[in-house]
Motif scaffolding. Structure first.
Motif, PDB file in Angstrom:
ATOM      1  N   ASP A 163       0.019  52.134  66.056  1.00 15.76           N
ATOM      2  CA  ASP A 163      -0.661  53.414  65.868  1.00 15.76           C
ATOM      3  C   ASP A 163      -1.994  53.192  65.146  1.00 15.76           C
ATOM      4  N   PRO A 164      -2.759  54.259  64.919  1.00 17.81           N
ATOM      5  CA  PRO A 164      -4.073  54.088  64.269  1.00 17.81           C
ATOM      6  C   PRO A 164      -3.977  53.481  62.875  1.00 17.81           C
ATOM      7  N   GLN A 165      -2.839  53.599  62.210  1.00 15.90           N
ATOM      8  CA  GLN A 165      -2.696  53.009  60.878  1.00 15.90           C
ATOM      9  C   GLN A 165      -2.267  51.545  60.941  1.00 15.90           C
ATOM     10  N   GLY A 166      -2.073  50.984  62.121  1.00 13.73           N
ATOM     11  CA  GLY A 166      -1.706  49.589  62.261  1.00 13.73           C
ATOM     12  C   GLY A 166      -0.219  49.341  62.169  1.00 13.73           C
ATOM     13  N   THR A 167       0.587  50.355  62.365  1.00 11.20           N
ATOM     14  CA  THR A 167       2.043  50.206  62.321  1.00 11.20           C
ATOM     15  C   THR A 167       2.582  50.151  63.734  1.00 11.20           C
ATOM     16  N   LEU A 168       3.512  49.263  63.969  1.00  4.49           N
ATOM     17  CA  LEU A 168       4.109  49.154  65.286  1.00  4.49           C
ATOM     18  C   LEU A 168       4.955  50.377  65.583  1.00  4.49           C
ATOM     19  N   VAL A 169       4.751  50.919  66.792  1.00  2.00           N
ATOM     20  CA  VAL A 169       5.550  52.078  67.201  1.00  2.00           C
ATOM     21  C   VAL A 169       6.424  51.743  68.398  1.00  2.00           C
ATOM     22  N   LEU A 170       6.018  50.752  69.180  1.00  5.49           N
ATOM     23  CA  LEU A 170       6.810  50.350  70.337  1.00  5.49           C
ATOM     24  C   LEU A 170       6.767  48.825  70.456  1.00  5.49           C
ATOM     25  N   VAL A 171       7.910  48.215  70.758  1.00  5.29           N
ATOM     26  CA  VAL A 171       8.024  46.766  70.947  1.00  5.29           C
ATOM     27  C   VAL A 171       8.998  46.549  72.096  1.00  5.29           C
ATOM     28  N   ASN A 172       8.556  45.910  73.168  1.00  5.98           N
ATOM     29  CA  ASN A 172       9.484  45.704  74.293  1.00  5.98           C
ATOM     30  C   ASN A 172      10.363  44.485  74.025  1.00  5.98           C
ATOM     31  N   GLU A 173      11.307  44.245  74.944  1.00  4.49           N
ATOM     32  CA  GLU A 173      12.303  43.188  74.733  1.00  4.49           C
ATOM     33  C   GLU A 173      11.641  41.812  74.643  1.00  4.49           C
ATOM     34  N   ALA A 174      10.680  41.542  75.530  1.00  3.39           N
ATOM     35  CA  ALA A 174      10.027  40.223  75.517  1.00  3.39           C
ATOM     36  C   ALA A 174       9.275  40.000  74.216  1.00  3.39           C
ATOM     37  N   ALA A 175       8.628  41.061  73.679  1.00  2.32           N
ATOM     38  CA  ALA A 175       7.903  40.932  72.419  1.00  2.32           C
ATOM     39  C   ALA A 175       8.865  40.699  71.267  1.00  2.32           C
ATOM     40  N   GLY A 176      10.015  41.396  71.300  1.00  4.94           N
ATOM     41  CA  GLY A 176      10.991  41.198  70.248  1.00  4.94           C
ATOM     42  C   GLY A 176      11.562  39.802  70.247  1.00  4.94           C
ATOM     43  N   ALA A 177      11.758  39.214  71.449  1.00  6.62           N
ATOM     44  CA  ALA A 177      12.270  37.844  71.525  1.00  6.62           C
ATOM     45  C   ALA A 177      11.236  36.832  71.035  1.00  6.62           C
ATOM     46  N   LEU A 178       9.940  37.093  71.318  1.00  7.56           N
ATOM     47  CA  LEU A 178       8.887  36.170  70.921  1.00  7.56           C
ATOM     48  C   LEU A 178       8.535  36.298  69.440  1.00  7.56           C
ATOM     49  N   LEU A 179       8.554  37.555  68.951  1.00 11.27           N
ATOM     50  CA  LEU A 179       8.177  37.848  67.562  1.00 11.27           C
ATOM     51  C   LEU A 179       9.369  38.522  66.876  1.00 11.27           C
ATOM     52  N   PRO A 180      10.237  37.753  66.245  1.00 11.47           N
ATOM     53  CA  PRO A 180      11.469  38.324  65.663  1.00 11.47           C
ATOM     54  C   PRO A 180      11.201  39.408  64.623  1.00 11.47           C
ATOM     55  N   ARG A 181      10.048  39.347  63.941  1.00 11.52           N
ATOM     56  CA  ARG A 181       9.768  40.332  62.890  1.00 11.52           C
ATOM     57  C   ARG A 181       9.120  41.589  63.441  1.00 11.52           C
ATOM     58  N   ALA A 182       8.854  41.601  64.726  1.00 11.70           N
ATOM     59  CA  ALA A 182       8.195  42.769  65.321  1.00 11.70           C
ATOM     60  C   ALA A 182       9.243  43.812  65.712  1.00 11.70           C
ATOM     61  N   ARG A 183       9.154  44.986  65.080  1.00  5.08           N
ATOM     62  CA  ARG A 183      10.024  46.108  65.428  1.00  5.08           C
ATOM     63  C   ARG A 183       9.336  47.406  64.968  1.00  5.08           C
ATOM     64  N   PRO A 184       9.645  48.487  65.563  1.00 10.62           N
ATOM     65  CA  PRO A 184       8.982  49.748  65.200  1.00 10.62           C
ATOM     66  C   PRO A 184       9.084  50.021  63.703  1.00 10.62           C
ATOM     67  N   GLY A 185       7.945  50.503  63.150  1.00 15.98           N
ATOM     68  CA  GLY A 185       7.876  50.825  61.744  1.00 15.98           C
ATOM     69  C   GLY A 185       7.356  49.694  60.883  1.00 15.98           C
ATOM     70  N   VAL A 186       7.222  48.492  61.426  1.00 15.51           N
ATOM     71  CA  VAL A 186       6.725  47.343  60.668  1.00 15.51           C
ATOM     72  C   VAL A 186       5.212  47.238  60.884  1.00 15.51           C
ATOM     73  N   PRO A 187       4.442  47.013  59.814  1.00 16.91           N
ATOM     74  CA  PRO A 187       2.997  46.814  60.011  1.00 16.91           C
ATOM     75  C   PRO A 187       2.743  45.647  60.968  1.00 16.91           C
ATOM     76  N   LEU A 188       1.819  45.850  61.866  1.00 19.38           N
ATOM     77  CA  LEU A 188       1.530  44.808  62.851  1.00 19.38           C
ATOM     78  C   LEU A 188       1.098  43.513  62.175  1.00 19.38           C
ATOM     79  N   ALA A 189       0.357  43.615  61.057  1.00 16.51           N
ATOM     80  CA  ALA A 189      -0.130  42.422  60.354  1.00 16.51           C
ATOM     81  C   ALA A 189       1.021  41.562  59.845  1.00 16.51           C
ATOM     82  N   ASP A 190       2.202  42.167  59.579  1.00 21.43           N
ATOM     83  CA  ASP A 190       3.344  41.402  59.082  1.00 21.43           C
ATOM     84  C   ASP A 190       4.165  40.787  60.202  1.00 21.43           C
ATOM     85  N   ALA A 191       3.914  41.194  61.435  1.00 21.56           N
ATOM     86  CA  ALA A 191       4.770  40.762  62.530  1.00 21.56           C
ATOM     87  C   ALA A 191       4.105  39.778  63.486  1.00 21.56           C
TER      88      ALA A 191
END
Length: 556
Positions: free
Chosen positions: A29-57
């Motif tokens: 989103d405009p604040q840099g927080t993840l709102v959507l993560v597909n299955e392939a992204a979740g498998a590649l980036l384990p820390r990526a999930r909705p609600g997590v700042p993109l910079a941390d994932a």
């Protein structure tokens, strides 16, 4: 918001197709927080999930790219531009290279589409390396071929190899006598030359390389077995070593030794092949430089034999000569002269001045043969007619089609005077400069040499009083074109007037004066070969105690 992806065929985010896409997709989103993560992204980036700042994932390179996208939109304000694609970025992820392609929407959300570009990256990297190597080989060829000095070529080869191929490089030339010429260079340093009294077979692969055999594979070379002279001072332990021949034109030009320090990456097979490509260029340049040096040395030896000699006083008679070739950048041509001292004290010395048809190297070769033939005929020096006849037969029987003109002059000191006999064979008669400035022409005529079987020549006898001079010259002086109009011959008349002003001058001074006048007359124009020989009776008395054979044997 209804995000779409026309390129990938992805429907709206509320559909299930994008969530099962084979490539990772992230939506922030405009604040840099993840709102959507597909299955392939979740498998590649384990820390990526909705609600997590993109910079941390995500990796830092992707986070920085996302920040760079947000800043322009914030500066533009709420009324900024609409959605669209922005610049693709790439970086390492999970030991591979991924490209991240952003799509920015009107509401400020950013869709990141991640594509595995590792294969493309490897291809591009290989292409970049190949382009750099090709450019290096081109620059190396230019630098190596910019000089025909062998030492300079070895310096350049060692320095280029040290800067681009290894931590240190040595260029070893074939043995000269009992020693090996070596140029060593450290990366960032200057090449240093030395001569090593070493056996190249003590270095694994070096003896074979100097004999032109194929290089020994690096895996067979033990770096620890390298002798002390191979390792530059302060280099430290050798980790890997490559030895490759420097191929030349028909014979090996030398060998190239590349060294890397312990702890550095060892030479790969690809690097060994590249080193051979460089060695081929270095070897060709060194071989050309050595060939040039050999040919230059041979040419210098032959040139010294073909150049007219430096003349001086012989047996109480002053001799001086001067020569200027038709081309100022050459040193030899078709005009020649020699003075042959008498073998027996009291006999005449023989002076020869000649002009071969033509100019340049071919004419100079024939002058050399004529001079050698005349030298062999010196026992007949008293008989000018017989010498000229035998020389004429020798030229007619040779493969040369050129002819020559010449003057023979015998000169002997008799008291304070010099008695001469002069014979012209198709050549301008000598001019005699008397003490009062009168200029006379010697009464001699004859047939040129090497044209017809039967020749005839007339010999003139003359006497030079002290201070008087006999001048032998070639037609390059009298036929020199120049002057104020640029196409007027210097002529015999001008030569006579110039000589009249030289009465009583030393032989060397007369030669210099004639050469100066001729040079001024032609200026920068073209001209034929010019030669002049002056024979003078010095104003001096003979010191018989020192035999009177060289300069300084007479005193006033």
């Amino acid at each position: 918001m209804t995000p779409t992806n026309a390129d990938g065929g992805i429907d709206a985010p509320d559909g299930s197709l994008w969530t099962r896409a084979p490539y990772p997709v992230l939506v922030a989103d405009p604040q840099g927080t993840l709102v959507l993560v597909n299955e392939a992204a979740g498998a590649l980036l384990p820390r990526a999930r909705p609600g997590v700042p993109l910079a941390d994932a995500v990796p830092a390179w992707l986070s920085s790219a996302h920040t760079a996208l947000r800043v322009p939109r914030q500066a533009a304000g709420a009324g900024g531009a609409g959605g669209g694609r922005s610049r693709t970025v790439s970086g390492p992820l999970d030991e591979r290279v991924f490209e991240a392609r952003p799509t920015v929407h009107d509401d400020g959300t950013v869709w990141w589409w991640l594509v595995d570009a590792d294969d493309h990256h490897l291809v591009r990297e290989a292409l970049r390396v190949e382009r750099e190597r090709t450019a290096f080989l081109g620059r190396a060829s230019n630098l190596l071929l910019s000089s025909l000095n062998l030492d300079r070529c070895m310096d350049v080869a060692a320095q280029l190899a040290a800067e681009h191929l290894a931590d240190a490089a040595l260029v070893v030339a074939p043995r000269r006598g009992a020693r090996l010429p070596v140029v060593a260079c450290l990366r960032g340093g200057s090449p240093a030359a030395s001569y090593e009294s070493a056996d190249p077979d003590d270095v694994p692969g070096l003896g074979e390389a100097l004999r032109g055999f194929p290089p020994v594979p690096t895996r067979w070379v033990d770096p620890s077995a390298a002798p002390e002279w191979v390792v530059p001072r302060d280099f430290g332990p050798v980790g890997s070593m490559v030895i490759t021949p420097l191929p030349g034109h028909g014979v090996p030009a030398g060998a190239l030794i590349l060294l890397r320090r312990a702890g550095s990456a060892v030479f790969t097979g690809e690097e060994e092949v590249f080193a051979r490509l460089f060695a081929a260029r270095a070897g060709a340049a060194m071989s050309a430089a050595r060939l040039y040096a050999d040919q230059s040395a041979i040419a210098d030896v032959l040139m010294r034999e073909l150049l007219p000699p430096t003349l001086h006083q012989v047996s109480g008679v002053d001799f001086a000569g001067g020569y200027r070739p038709s081309d100022d950048h050459q040193r030899i041509g078709g005009d020649f002269y020699d003075v042959h001292p008498a073998l027996t004290e009291g006999d005449p010395s023989l002076v020869v001045l000649g002009d071969v048809c033509g100019k340049g190297l071919e004419a100079a070769v024939l002058t050399g043969k004529i001079r050698n033939t005349l030298h062999a005929l010196l026992p007949l020096a008293d008989d000018h007619q017989r010498m000229l006849g035998l020389l004429n037969m020798a030229l007619l029987n040779s493969h040369h089609t050129r002819f020559a003109t010449m003057v023979l002059a015998s000169a002997v000191r008799e008291g304070g005077s010099v008695r001469m006999r002069v014979t012209s064979a198709g050549h301008p008669p000598p001019l005699i400069v008397r003490a009062d400035g009168t200029v006379e022409e010697a009464d001699t005529r004859g047939t040129l040499i090497g044209a017809i079987p039967d020749i005839h020549a007339e010999t003139a006898d003359l006497v030079l009083a002290p201070g008087e001079t006999c001048v032998l010259y070639t037609d390059g002086i009298t036929e020199a074109r120049g002057g104020p109009l640029g196409d007027t011959m210097f002529s015999e008349e001008r030569l006579r007037r110039a000589l009249a002003e030289c009465a009583g001058m030393p032989a060397e001074s007369i030669v210099e004066h004639i050469q100066m006048l001729a040079a001024q007359w032609v200026g920068r124009g073209q001209h034929d070969d010019m030669a002049v020989v002056v024979v003078s009776a010095p104003r001096s008395h003979h010191l018989s105690a020192v035999n009177g054979r060289t300069r300084g044997r007479f005193t006033a």
